[in-house]
Design a protein around this motif. Structure first.
Motif, short mmCIF file in Angstrom:
data_model
loop_
_atom_site.label_atom_id
_atom_site.label_comp_id
_atom_site.label_asym_id
_atom_site.label_seq_id
_atom_site.Cartn_x
_atom_site.Cartn_y
_atom_site.Cartn_z
N ALA A 1 -76.85 3.03 11.13
CA ALA A 1 -76.94 4.06 10.09
C ALA A 1 -75.97 3.74 8.95
O ALA A 1 -76.30 3.88 7.78
CB ALA A 1 -76.65 5.44 10.67
N HIS A 2 -74.77 3.29 9.31
CA HIS A 2 -73.79 2.94 8.28
C HIS A 2 -74.26 1.72 7.48
O HIS A 2 -74.16 1.69 6.25
CB HIS A 2 -72.42 2.65 8.91
N ASP B 1 -76.90 2.80 5.10
CA ASP B 1 -76.32 3.51 3.95
C ASP B 1 -75.80 2.52 2.91
O ASP B 1 -75.96 2.72 1.71
CB ASP B 1 -75.18 4.43 4.40
N ARG B 2 -75.16 1.45 3.42
CA ARG B 2 -74.64 0.44 2.47
C ARG B 2 -75.79 -0.23 1.72
O ARG B 2 -75.71 -0.47 0.52
CB ARG B 2 -73.78 -0.60 3.21
N GLU C 1 -77.22 2.16 -0.84
CA GLU C 1 -76.30 2.28 -1.97
C GLU C 1 -76.47 1.08 -2.90
O GLU C 1 -76.56 1.23 -4.12
CB GLU C 1 -74.87 2.34 -1.45
N TYR D 1 -76.23 12.58 10.09
CA TYR D 1 -77.03 12.93 8.91
C TYR D 1 -76.92 14.41 8.57
O TYR D 1 -76.97 14.80 7.41
CB TYR D 1 -78.49 12.53 9.11
N GLY E 1 -73.95 15.05 6.53
CA GLY E 1 -74.11 14.61 5.15
C GLY E 1 -75.16 15.41 4.41
O GLY E 1 -75.60 15.02 3.33
N ARG F 1 -78.25 15.72 4.95
CA ARG F 1 -79.47 14.95 4.70
C ARG F 1 -80.52 15.17 5.76
O ARG F 1 -81.59 14.56 5.74
CB ARG F 1 -79.11 13.45 4.64
#
Ligand SMILES: [Zn+2]
Length: 216
Positions: free
Chosen positions: A94-95, A98-99, A102, A187, A190, A192
């Motif tokens: 998941a991290h 996200d990167r 982004e 999530y 966040g 989301r």
């Protein structure tokens, strides 16, 4: 840009929803299994690396998977959005995702959780019947064959696949609980995460997810 991840335990019906939503919203349904298969089939350098990993019986590592997803999301058909299914399964993934998002400047990600209670998942998953001859699928209570235990198409005796035996199903659900459940909290924190009732009728679920995705 509709960036969406569908999450839910085995038997929650997310594959079905992903297909329906993909065709109605005209954005691709991206499943990690499909990505791996098509990359291997393409015979590319990346595909050969994937094939070597899969052939050795290992899992494709997160870094390689992210590279494949990045490549898939760069295709033209994903410009207006996508529905990701089967990834991420762990917090590390998941991290990493996200990167990637982004870097790709995706502003708003919506994660849809299909919530179904355990007993209903067990009923759905352990009732599956398959035809070993033609591959047709039935269900003991939800999609009964005309004659109990016999394939409608070819008359072969239906079987329960290894994957659908109660013990295996319990293990698969347990893996989701321990490995993937924490992602929902990630999530949710966040803001989301959107939860839909996965025990409703297929059409009702689809309408609800569409409403959530199209809301600003
Ligand atoms: Zn059959």
């Amino acid at each position: 840009m509709l960036a969406c991840i569908l999450m839910g335990p085995p038997g929650s019906g997310k594959g079905t929803q992903a297909k329906l939503l993909s065709s109605e919203l005209e954005i691709p349904h991206i499943s990690t299994g499909d990505i791996l298969r098509s990359e291997i089939a393409s015979g590319s350098e990346l595909g050969n690396r994937v094939k070597a990993v899969v052939d050795s019986g290992k899992y494709v590592d997160d870094e390689l998977m992210i590279e494949l997803i990045d490549q898939r999301l760069s295709l033209d058909d994903a410009k207006a959005g996508f529905i990701l299914d089967g990834f991420p399964r762990t917090e590390n993934q998941a991290h990493a995702l996200d990167r990637l998002f982004e870097a790709k400047k995706y502003k708003q990600l919506k994660v849809i959780e299909m919530q179904v209670r355990q007993e209903l998942l067990m009923e759905r998953l352990t009732g599956r019947l398959s035809c070993p001859s033609c591959g047709a699928a039935f269900h003991k209570s939800l999609n009964k064959p005309k004659v109990a235990g016999i394939c409608d198409n070819c008359g072969t005796a239906l079987v329960t696949r290894e994957d659908d035996l109660a013990e295996t199903v319990k293990k698969r659900l347990q893996v989701f609980e321990t490995q993937t459940r924490p992602l929902l909290a990630f999530y949710r924190d966040g803001n989301r995460l959107y939860t839909v009732d996965g025990s409703l009728a297929v059409d009702e679920i689809k309408t609800e997810i569409k409403r959530l995705l199209l809301a600003s």
